[in-house]
Design an enzyme around this catalytic site. Structure first.
Site, PDB file in Angstrom:
ATOM      1  N   TYR A   1       0.856  -1.196   0.000  1.00  0.00           N
ATOM      2  CA  TYR A   1       0.000   0.000   0.000  1.00  0.00           C
ATOM      3  C   TYR A   1       0.886   1.238   0.000  1.00  0.00           C
ATOM      4  O   TYR A   1       1.822   1.334   0.800  1.00  0.00           O
ATOM      5  CB  TYR A   1      -0.907   0.011   1.238  1.00  0.00           C
ATOM      6  CG  TYR A   1      -1.851   1.196   1.249  1.00  0.00           C
ATOM      7  CD1 TYR A   1      -2.931   1.250   0.373  1.00  0.00           C
ATOM      8  CD2 TYR A   1      -1.636   2.280   2.093  1.00  0.00           C
ATOM      9  CE1 TYR A   1      -3.781   2.349   0.345  1.00  0.00           C
ATOM     10  CE2 TYR A   1      -2.484   3.384   2.081  1.00  0.00           C
ATOM     11  CZ  TYR A   1      -3.557   3.411   1.211  1.00  0.00           C
ATOM     12  OH  TYR A   1      -4.397   4.492   1.178  1.00  0.00           O
TER      13      TYR A   1
ATOM     14  N   ASP B   1       9.253   3.052   0.063  1.00  0.00           N
ATOM     15  CA  ASP B   1       8.158   3.717   0.755  1.00  0.00           C
ATOM     16  C   ASP B   1       8.352   3.469   2.252  1.00  0.00           C
ATOM     17  O   ASP B   1       7.996   2.420   2.769  1.00  0.00           O
ATOM     18  CB  ASP B   1       6.810   3.171   0.275  1.00  0.00           C
ATOM     19  CG  ASP B   1       5.637   3.815   1.008  1.00  0.00           C
ATOM     20  OD1 ASP B   1       5.867   4.498   2.016  1.00  0.00           O
ATOM     21  OD2 ASP B   1       4.490   3.626   0.560  1.00  0.00           O
TER      22      ASP B   1
ATOM     23  N   LYS C   1       3.628   9.822   8.309  1.00  0.00           N
ATOM     24  CA  LYS C   1       3.269   9.303   9.635  1.00  0.00           C
ATOM     25  C   LYS C   1       4.182   9.799  10.759  1.00  0.00           C
ATOM     26  O   LYS C   1       4.032  10.896  11.258  1.00  0.00           O
ATOM     27  CB  LYS C   1       3.222   7.775   9.596  1.00  0.00           C
ATOM     28  CG  LYS C   1       2.089   7.235   8.690  1.00  0.00           C
ATOM     29  CD  LYS C   1       1.820   5.776   8.963  1.00  0.00           C
ATOM     30  CE  LYS C   1       0.920   5.102   7.945  1.00  0.00           C
ATOM     31  NZ  LYS C   1      -0.498   5.261   8.144  1.00  0.00           N
TER      32      LYS C   1
HETATM   33  N1  PMP Z   1       2.608   4.285   2.250  1.00  0.00           N
HETATM   34  C1  PMP Z   1       2.453   3.390   3.227  1.00  0.00           C
HETATM   35  C2  PMP Z   1       3.446   2.282   3.369  1.00  0.00           C
HETATM   36  C3  PMP Z   1       1.387   3.497   4.117  1.00  0.00           C
HETATM   37  O1  PMP Z   1       1.232   2.573   5.079  1.00  0.00           O
HETATM   38  C4  PMP Z   1       0.485   4.568   3.969  1.00  0.00           C
HETATM   39  C5  PMP Z   1      -0.688   4.767   4.909  1.00  0.00           C
HETATM   40  N2  PMP Z   1      -1.068   3.697   5.648  1.00  0.00           N
HETATM   41  C6  PMP Z   1       0.688   5.475   2.923  1.00  0.00           C
HETATM   42  C7  PMP Z   1       1.764   5.315   2.087  1.00  0.00           C
HETATM   43  C8  PMP Z   1      -0.241   6.627   2.705  1.00  0.00           C
HETATM   44  O2  PMP Z   1      -0.078   7.574   3.705  1.00  0.00           O
HETATM   45  P1  PMP Z   1      -1.251   8.631   4.001  1.00  0.00           P
HETATM   46  O3  PMP Z   1      -2.377   7.864   4.580  1.00  0.00           O
HETATM   47  O4  PMP Z   1      -0.606   9.604   4.955  1.00  0.00           O
HETATM   48  O5  PMP Z   1      -1.604   9.265   2.713  1.00  0.00           O
END
Ligand code: PMP
Length: 483
Positions: free
Chosen positions: A165, A267, A295
């Site tokens: 994700y 990521d 985050k």
């Molecule tokens: N990348 C990863 C690995 C994530 O876990 C998340 C959110 N869970 C995101 C991107 C997206 O981040 P956001 O919800 O702040 O847009």
């Protein structure tokens, strides 16, 4: 009997699940009322569909340290920590103090601030990066990094792993948890949209590969020779529980990216400044070309960032064809180093009204330089190992079908007897057993993320007593299951 022990009776799981859900309803009547009201104004009653779950989500009112309180006044030890945002814990006193000053002195200027430079310098040091840019979420960070990779390589396709994700923009909102009958052969998975409203033309640019299968990836790269701009990967797949890379796998990704002239993007939205001071880069010792953060770096304030190698990041310049400076008679334009607008689309735009705002810059700077400092990590790791060992002891003692796993301060119990190495193994997870455990623990003050695809995150404000309480309640749950 399963590979690790007893088959827990389905009827027992269903019985405990139903009983605990009923008890949840009894304890959280105010949340139920708020949910009914919310549904009249918000689809699914929530602001992000990830917050929705049956029968209804808890509505929260306050949180401090490792504790969070719901609308009925029930207090929980928070192991969700906002989907892993809060390695600093809720409202860390140092952060609360700094933000009070910030809130009283302007929270958005759309002019740069010194804290933004210091935060960029801190991130550069942690991730061995040359250049960094800020945004407001993980979604923006991955979207921007992918555009930079495309601008840099002049190619359009990207590779994303099944079960990974990376946020909710069109390019990557595919093959998150595809249904079994849609996912196609493992060596060349289908690109399966996770949402309606994503154009087919977008999906054509995202090629899916199985995680932890380097030879299959090599085959996919050969089939798309010269067309792949970026490989984007969560160094640990933290959106299907906890799925670590096999030994040498990330190094192999690095080699394959180099062989094919592809930009490797880590990521690190979940791993960055959580697994280690320098995130997955430090933890695994493999350096990507670009990395994405969000985050945890903001300590609870919305923020995103991406950065990496100078050569790649340098494609970001003044907005192509912008009238912004021209409209000011060129006076400002000539004063700004990179304002020369080239002919032809050779520059990548990176934009955002709230980028680098003083609130998130101060939050990030205090979080990284005063709270998640180098000396914070050994204790985070020790607590996480204690939680995993304690959970595993319960599973072993009661011969429950599952295993406990963590990478750094993030972990979970995977309710499946065999080790999960990619999304296709994850589908075998016992969702009913997971749900029974979620409600059992919540009803006894232990809050986990509301889904088997997420995991606990520990913060610098958790204590050993918090961990021991979790293990005690989990043991009670296990004993009732096999009783
Ligand atoms: N990348 C990863 C690995 C994530 O876990 C998340 C959110 N869970 C995101 C991107 C997206 O981040 P956001 O919800 O702040 O847009």
């Amino acid at each position: 009997m399963t590979a690790t022990g007893h088959e827990v009776s389905r009827s027992r799981i269903a019985e405990i699940g139903a009983r605990e859900e009923e008890s949840y309803r009894q304890r959280t009547r105010r949340s139920a009322e708020l949910f009914e009201r919310a549904r009249r104004s918000l689809p699914l009653g929530v602001a992000s569909s990830f917050q929705a779950y049956d029968p209804y989500p808890l509505f929260m009112t306050d949180a401090q340290g490792s504790r969070i309180t719901d609308a009925d006044g029930n207090e929980y030890i928070d192991f969700d920590m906002a989907f892993g945002v809060l390695a600093a814990g809720h409202s860390h006193p140092l952060l609360a103090e700094a933000l009070q000053h910030r809130v009283a002195n302007g929270t958005c200027y759309t002019f740069p601030v010194e804290d933004g430079i210091a935060l960029a310098e801190e991130i550069r040091a942690r991730f061995g990066a040359d250049l960094v840019r800020f945004s407001n979420s993980g979604t923006e960070a991955t979207m921007d990094a992918i555009r930079v990779a495309r601008g840099y390589t002049g190619r359009e396709k990207i590779i994303k792993f099944e079960g990974g994700y990376h946020g909710h923009h069109d390019d990557v909102l595919v093959s998150i948890q595809p249904p079994r009958d849609a996912m196609g052969p493992v060596e060349s998975p289908n690109t399966v949209p996770a949402s309606a409203g994503i154009p087919r033309s977008r999906i054509a640019e995202t090629v899916i590969a199985p995680f932890n299968e380097p030879d299959m990836l090599a085959g996919i790269l050969d089939a798309n020779q010269g067309q792949i701009a970026a490989i984007i990967v969560e160094p640990v797949q933290f959106n299907i529980g906890v799925v670590p890379p096999k030994d040498g796998y990330l190094q192999r990704l690095r080699e394959l990216a180099d062989e094919h002239g592809i930009v490797l993007i880590f990521d690190e939205v979940k791993t960055g400044v959580v697994l280690a001071w320098g995130g997955a880069y430090e933890h695994f010792g493999v350096k990507p070309d670009l990395f994405c953060l969000a985050k945890s770096i903001g300590g609870g304030i919305p923020i995103g960032a991406f950065g990496g190698r100078r050569e790649v990041m340098a494609v970001i310049e003044t907005l192509e064809g912008s009238q912004h400076f021209a409209g000011m008679g060129g006076a400002v334009g000539t004063a700004v180093e990179h304002s020369t607008i080239p002919s032809g689309a050779t520059r990548v735009a990176h934009l955002g009204t709230f980028n680098g705002n003083p609130l998130s810059m101060t939050a990030g700077l205090v979080t990284l330089t005063q709270i998640l400092t180098k000396d914070a990590y050994p204790r985070l790791h020790a607590m996480a190992d204690r939680l995993t060992a304690g959970s595993q002891a319960v599973l072993d003692e009661l011969s429950l079908p599952g295993y406990a796993i963590n990478v750094g301060p993030k972990g979970c119990v995977m309710f499946t007897p065999d080790r999960v190495t990619n999304y296709r193994d994850f589908i075998g997870l016992d969702a009913d057993l997971w749900a029974a455990s979620f409600f059992y623990l919540a009803n006894r003050g232990i809050l986990l993320p509301p889904g088997p695809d997420d995991q606990w995150t520990l913060s610098v404000q958790h204590s050993d007593a918090d961990i021991d309480r979790y293990i005690e309640v989990f043991r009670d749950f296990g004993r009732e299951l096999v009783a």
